[in-house]
Design a protein around this motif. Structure first.
Motif, PDB file in Angstrom:
ATOM      1  N   VAL A 126       6.182  50.360  -5.394  1.00 28.44           N
ATOM      2  CA  VAL A 126       5.987  48.931  -5.161  1.00 28.44           C
ATOM      3  C   VAL A 126       4.742  48.521  -5.934  1.00 28.44           C
ATOM      4  O   VAL A 126       3.711  49.212  -5.878  1.00 28.44           O
ATOM      5  N   ALA A 127       4.816  47.402  -6.661  1.00 25.27           N
ATOM      6  CA  ALA A 127       3.680  46.976  -7.473  1.00 25.27           C
ATOM      7  C   ALA A 127       3.479  45.477  -7.356  1.00 25.27           C
ATOM      8  O   ALA A 127       4.434  44.707  -7.176  1.00 25.27           O
ATOM      9  N   SER A 128       2.213  45.073  -7.444  1.00 24.18           N
ATOM     10  CA  SER A 128       1.867  43.657  -7.538  1.00 24.18           C
ATOM     11  C   SER A 128       0.712  43.537  -8.518  1.00 24.18           C
ATOM     12  O   SER A 128      -0.398  44.011  -8.252  1.00 24.18           O
ATOM     13  N   ALA A 129       0.981  42.921  -9.671  1.00 26.62           N
ATOM     14  CA  ALA A 129      -0.043  42.820 -10.709  1.00 26.62           C
ATOM     15  C   ALA A 129      -1.110  41.792 -10.369  1.00 26.62           C
ATOM     16  O   ALA A 129      -2.233  41.869 -10.875  1.00 26.62           O
TER      17      ALA A 129
ATOM     18  N   LEU B  30     -11.324  41.188   0.537  1.00 31.60           N
ATOM     19  CA  LEU B  30     -12.020  42.455   0.302  1.00 31.60           C
ATOM     20  C   LEU B  30     -12.237  42.730  -1.187  1.00 31.60           C
ATOM     21  O   LEU B  30     -12.762  43.785  -1.557  1.00 31.60           O
ATOM     22  N   GLY B  31     -11.813  41.796  -2.044  1.00 32.31           N
ATOM     23  CA  GLY B  31     -12.027  41.957  -3.475  1.00 32.31           C
ATOM     24  C   GLY B  31     -10.914  42.672  -4.205  1.00 32.31           C
ATOM     25  O   GLY B  31     -11.068  43.031  -5.373  1.00 32.31           O
ATOM     26  N   CYS B  32      -9.781  42.884  -3.553  1.00 36.42           N
ATOM     27  CA  CYS B  32      -8.647  43.574  -4.176  1.00 36.42           C
ATOM     28  C   CYS B  32      -7.669  42.535  -4.728  1.00 36.42           C
ATOM     29  O   CYS B  32      -7.190  41.677  -3.971  1.00 36.42           O
ATOM     30  N   LEU B  33      -7.348  42.641  -6.028  1.00 36.05           N
ATOM     31  CA  LEU B  33      -6.481  41.648  -6.662  1.00 36.05           C
ATOM     32  C   LEU B  33      -5.226  42.246  -7.289  1.00 36.05           C
ATOM     33  O   LEU B  33      -4.408  41.525  -7.860  1.00 36.05           O
ATOM     34  N   ALA B  34      -5.064  43.565  -7.211  1.00 36.90           N
ATOM     35  CA  ALA B  34      -3.844  44.202  -7.713  1.00 36.90           C
ATOM     36  C   ALA B  34      -3.635  45.499  -6.952  1.00 36.90           C
ATOM     37  O   ALA B  34      -4.586  46.118  -6.481  1.00 36.90           O
ATOM     38  N   ALA B  35      -2.348  45.899  -6.819  1.00 37.46           N
ATOM     39  CA  ALA B  35      -2.041  47.122  -6.076  1.00 37.46           C
ATOM     40  C   ALA B  35      -0.761  47.741  -6.604  1.00 37.46           C
ATOM     41  O   ALA B  35       0.144  47.035  -7.077  1.00 37.46           O
ATOM     42  N   PHE B  36      -0.707  49.049  -6.527  1.00 37.93           N
ATOM     43  CA  PHE B  36       0.483  49.794  -6.913  1.00 37.93           C
ATOM     44  C   PHE B  36       0.622  50.972  -5.959  1.00 37.93           C
ATOM     45  O   PHE B  36      -0.344  51.673  -5.683  1.00 37.93           O
ATOM     46  N   SER B  37       1.845  51.169  -5.423  1.00 40.63           N
ATOM     47  CA  SER B  37       2.074  52.247  -4.466  1.00 40.63           C
ATOM     48  C   SER B  37       3.363  52.969  -4.820  1.00 40.63           C
ATOM     49  O   SER B  37       4.381  52.334  -5.101  1.00 40.63           O
ATOM     50  N   THR B  38       3.307  54.296  -4.828  1.00 34.44           N
ATOM     51  CA  THR B  38       4.488  55.109  -5.102  1.00 34.44           C
ATOM     52  C   THR B  38       4.679  56.123  -3.989  1.00 34.44           C
ATOM     53  O   THR B  38       3.695  56.647  -3.454  1.00 34.44           O
ATOM     54  N   GLU B  39       5.934  56.365  -3.632  1.00 32.42           N
ATOM     55  CA  GLU B  39       6.180  57.324  -2.569  1.00 32.42           C
ATOM     56  C   GLU B  39       5.820  58.733  -3.022  1.00 32.42           C
ATOM     57  O   GLU B  39       5.838  59.056  -4.206  1.00 32.42           O
ATOM     58  N   LEU B  40       5.464  59.556  -2.036  1.00 36.21           N
ATOM     59  CA  LEU B  40       5.361  60.989  -2.278  1.00 36.21           C
ATOM     60  C   LEU B  40       6.745  61.542  -1.991  1.00 36.21           C
ATOM     61  O   LEU B  40       7.130  61.697  -0.827  1.00 36.21           O
ATOM     62  N   PRO B  41       7.548  61.821  -3.013  1.00 37.10           N
ATOM     63  CA  PRO B  41       8.971  62.130  -2.795  1.00 37.10           C
ATOM     64  C   PRO B  41       9.168  63.397  -1.980  1.00 37.10           C
ATOM     65  O   PRO B  41       8.325  64.293  -1.960  1.00 37.10           O
TER      66      PRO B  41
ATOM     67  N   GLY C 175       5.027  60.362   2.248  1.00 34.42           N
ATOM     68  CA  GLY C 175       4.200  59.181   2.433  1.00 34.42           C
ATOM     69  C   GLY C 175       4.111  58.413   1.138  1.00 34.42           C
ATOM     70  O   GLY C 175       5.095  58.307   0.398  1.00 34.42           O
ATOM     71  N   ALA C 176       2.911  57.879   0.827  1.00 27.92           N
ATOM     72  CA  ALA C 176       2.751  57.066  -0.377  1.00 27.92           C
ATOM     73  C   ALA C 176       1.350  57.239  -0.944  1.00 27.92           C
ATOM     74  O   ALA C 176       0.383  57.411  -0.209  1.00 27.92           O
ATOM     75  N   LEU C 177       1.277  57.181  -2.265  1.00 26.21           N
ATOM     76  CA  LEU C 177       0.016  57.176  -2.992  1.00 26.21           C
ATOM     77  C   LEU C 177      -0.213  55.751  -3.476  1.00 26.21           C
ATOM     78  O   LEU C 177       0.648  55.178  -4.149  1.00 26.21           O
ATOM     79  N   THR C 178      -1.365  55.162  -3.127  1.00 21.46           N
ATOM     80  CA  THR C 178      -1.607  53.748  -3.426  1.00 21.46           C
ATOM     81  C   THR C 178      -2.883  53.590  -4.243  1.00 21.46           C
ATOM     82  O   THR C 178      -3.903  54.211  -3.943  1.00 21.46           O
ATOM     83  N   ILE C 179      -2.804  52.732  -5.258  1.00 20.25           N
ATOM     84  CA  ILE C 179      -3.943  52.409  -6.112  1.00 20.25           C
ATOM     85  C   ILE C 179      -4.265  50.932  -5.922  1.00 20.25           C
ATOM     86  O   ILE C 179      -3.381  50.074  -6.003  1.00 20.25           O
TER      87      ILE C 179
ATOM     88  N   SER D  69      -4.428  44.871 -14.134  1.00 15.44           N
ATOM     89  CA  SER D  69      -5.259  45.987 -14.597  1.00 15.44           C
ATOM     90  C   SER D  69      -4.522  47.317 -14.602  1.00 15.44           C
ATOM     91  O   SER D  69      -5.050  48.311 -15.101  1.00 15.44           O
ATOM     92  N   LEU D  70      -3.310  47.365 -14.019  1.00 15.21           N
ATOM     93  CA  LEU D  70      -2.555  48.613 -13.928  1.00 15.21           C
ATOM     94  C   LEU D  70      -1.389  48.558 -14.911  1.00 15.21           C
ATOM     95  O   LEU D  70      -0.400  47.867 -14.686  1.00 15.21           O
TER      96      LEU D  70
END
Length: 716
Positions: free
Chosen positions: A567-570, A588-599, A609-613, A620-621
């Motif tokens: 799941v991503a949101s630029a 909180l100052g967060c303007l973009a996010a990307f999350s991928t499952e831990l398959p 679960g999921a790894l999230t940036i 920026s991603l």
């Protein structure tokens, strides 16, 4: 009419007039006019204290003007020793009372002898503003007169405060970079940094410029001005009347803290607990904060915790402390410190090695080096870390690992390192290796490896993050990249626990993804609840918690068994899928996010679960960064599966050993009964079984009792 204005400030039972340093260039008539204007603004009763320590140098003309005012108003002058000559010449008969600090002057005004007693209602407030002038006005009224600045002219400020009388507990979130210059606070001030940094902190008369980062709990001087810079920090401020320290120490004189930092980690943790109790259990609970006894008890507990955490002037002293603070003491202390940089040590151990008291060690360091023992220890460790960075091979070591070896968290290490040496740790590590593909700890490696993997035969090119591979070079870069992947895999597969695996994954992700400001791993428990198993900072944990609470957001969607693989949101400012999360994330100052499952992997029946940036900047991603995250998530799943299978095998081996042991001890017990009572094997086992039922004790325990103490069982 003079433009000079001196603002009176109430401190306990006294009023303090702090003179700015530019007063030395002001005409005496203007000085007298400003002082008398400030004095007339003070209601009759409180004693006036004039703090002139900022005046360097003190001229004869200014000294006469100050002495004249002090005689007329019967006030105390707070001065430093180098100002004494001019004051003596202006006041040869010593008719005007002087003090060396605000605390000493407040004693003379009767302030310390008045017991602390909270009364009245707790004042709870929330301050939110992005206006710099409003923020400066609020901070000046809440703490002490100050000047603040921001390169952008804005001040994204959020403050939550509980206060009663001269006791307050605040939570501050400054989501911008702010310079500050603060007049003396007049109170004990504790600062506990949760995220971000407080940099270039300088106190008047203190020899060191310091930097504080996440995990640092420090005290700020109550009677000296200070200045510095805050870089996007979240921290708590707890302030209380200095009289509490005197009361807790059982003395009728001011108690002064001798160092900014606690003596050890356990004392710091105890102090944090006292602060949390005051803020959350007393001042923050309606009704409790209005109870004077509850507030006074919590305040005294806090003061005792401060005395336990920081060295102070009423610490146990010996008559010979001053005599013991000689160069031999310093040499013995330094030898011990240098020999024990790689392990936790405190002031008590240093004093024992130097064969003097802790107070004598502190005096020796301040007298001969102008610093404190613990500050010397921190700088020595920083020097060792710098030497390791210079000698390290970037492919074999990282800044984070070297920092950890010397007791630093990565973010704190970077801030301290930059303040000490004027460059980042990464610059030192990679200074002579710009032409190499780097790993671990370098963002260039993973992107280079992916490019090599996905673009076979393509001409190699300059990597965006700085790694350079020249066209026409021998084809050795590709094996190097493969070797680095092997290194990462071995590192993950050798981890001893799930916690180790996930910690290494988030660190590798933070290093490899250029736009990653925070990284976290979400796991889904067997009860269906989400939790954060690893993260790079408290902000990441808070962003995760918001999603768990509201049931929406990228990490929640990616971690669900029926959710998308990523799941991503630029740009969260334009995001419409998760309105509650996006609002909180932007705050909180967060303007973009990307999350991928831990398959899901062998040994696991569902996605781990999921790894999230998370990133502070929109767009920026890049796609390459997403592939990096997917790759690392796959590595994490395989490592988790390996850890799961290893733990399962160990559990089965342990169960097998227990079963064998149980069978052996029951067999021994049967043999004893057969030999002593003439029973068959079946009869002996039946006797053990019936005894177990009658006594309501496990069969194996009955057998152990019999084998250990043969006479305990009697046949029925």
């Amino acid at each position: 009419m003079t433009e000079l204005k001196i603002t009176p400030r109430q401190l306990g039972n006294a009023v303090v007039l702090t003179l700015p340093d530019r007063l030395a260039e002001t005409h005496s008539a203007e000085i007298a006019e400003a002082l008398h204007a400030a004095g007339h603004a003070v209601e009759p009763g409180p004693r006036i204290v004039v703090d002139l320590r900022g005046i360097r140098p003190l001229t004869a003309l200014l000294a006469r003007a100050l002495v004249s005012f002090a005689r007329d108003r019967d006030c105390v002058l707070v001065a430093v020793p180098e100002q004494a000559t001019m004051l003596d010449s202006a006041d040869p008969g010593a008719a005007v009372q002087r003090a060396a600090s605000l605390a000493e002057a407040l004693v003379e005004s009767g302030d310390v002898r008045q017991p602390f007693a909270a009364s009245g209602a707790v004042r709870s407030l929330a301050f939110d503003s992005d206006d710099l002038s409003r923020t400066e006005a609020f901070l000046s009224s809440a703490y002490a007169p100050m000047r603040i600045g921001s390169d952008t002219g804005r001040a994204d400020t959020h403050i939550r405060r509980h206060a009663v009388d001269r006791l307050s507990a605040d939570l501050l979130d400054l989501s911008f970079e702010m310079s500050y210059s603060v007049e003396p606070l007049g109170t004990i001030c504790l600062c506990d940094v949760e995220s971000g940094t407080i940099e270039d902190h300088r106190e008047d008369g203190w020899p060191e410029v310091e930097t504080f980062g996440p995990g640092d709990l420090v005290s700020f001087s109550s009677d000296r001005p200070y200045a510095g810079r805050i870089a996007r920090a979240q921290y708590s401020i707890t302030m209380f009347d200095p009289v509490l320290l005197s009361q807790a120490a059982g003395v009728d004189r001011p108690v002064r803290l001798l160092d900014h930092r606690p003596v050890d980690a356990s004392a710091a943790q105890h102090l944090r607990s006292a602060v949390a109790h005051l803020r959350d259990d007393v001042l923050g609970v309606p009704g409790v904060g209005e109870n004077p006894l509850a507030v006074a008890t919590a305040a005294r507990y806090l003061a005792v915790a401060v005395l336990n955490a920081f060295p102070h002037t009423t610490s146990a002293e010996r008559p010979g402390d001053g005599l013991d603070a000689h160069s031999q003491t310093l040499r013995r202390a330094i030898s011990f410190v240098e020999a024990n940089l790689d392990r936790p040590i405190d002031i008590a151990e240093i004093a024992a090695a130097a064969r003097v008291s802790a107070r004598a060690v502190q005096l020796a360091f301040r007298r001969h080096l102008g610093t404190t023992p613990m500050a010397y220890l921190r700088r020595a460790r920083l020097d060792r870390a710098r030497a390791e960075l210079r000698a390290a091979v970037p492919e074999q070591d990282t800044v984070a690992r070297i920092a950890a070896r010397w007791g630093y968290a990565p973010s704190v290490f970077a801030a301290h390192y930059r303040a000490a040496y004027g460059e980042s740790p990464s610059s030192t590590l990679h200074r002579d290796t710009a032409g190499q593909v780097r790993f671990p700890g370098s963002r260039s490696f993973v992107r280079t490896a992916i490019a090599l993997k996905n673009e076979p035969g393509a001409e190699r090119k300059r990597v965006a993050s700085g790694g350079l591979v020249l066209p026409g070079e021998p084809d050795r870069a590709k094996p190097d990249a493969a070797d680095r992947f092997v290194s990462l895999s071995r590192m993950l597969l050798s981890a001893n626990s799930v916690a180790d695996v996930l910690r290494q994954v988030v660190e590798a992700t933070a290093a490899a993804v250029a736009g990653a400001d925070w990284v976290s791993v979400t796991v889904l428990g067997s009860d269906g609840r989400f939790s954060t198993a690893a993260r790079t900072g408290k902000t990441a944990a808070e962003l995760d918690r918001i999603q768990y609470r509201d049931g929406e957001g990228p990490c929640v969607e990616a971690a669900r068994a029926d959710g998308p693989s990523y799941v991503a949101s630029a740009d969260l400012a334009a995001e419409t899928r998760w309105p509650r999360f996006t609002a909180a994330a932007r705050a909180l100052g967060c303007l973009a996010a990307f999350s991928t499952e831990l398959p899901a992997a062998p040994g696991l029946d569902r996605a781990a679960g999921a790894l999230t940036i998370y990133s502070r900047s929109p767009d920026s991603l890049a796609e390459t960064d997403r592939r990096v995250a997917l790759l690392l998530a796959t590595h994490a799943s395989l490592a988790l599966a390996n850890t799961h299978l290893r733990k399962t095998a160990e559990l089965r081996r342990a169960e097998f050993r227990r079963a064998v042991d149980t069978r052996d001890v029951i067999g021994q017990a049967k043999g004893i009964l057969m030999n002593r009572e003439g029973l068959t094997a079946e009869e002996a086992f039946d006797l053990l079984r019936r005894t177990s039922q009658d006594l309501n004790v496990k069969l194996v325990e009955v057998a152990r009792t019999l084998t250990g103490r043969h006479g305990e069982l009697e046949r029925e």
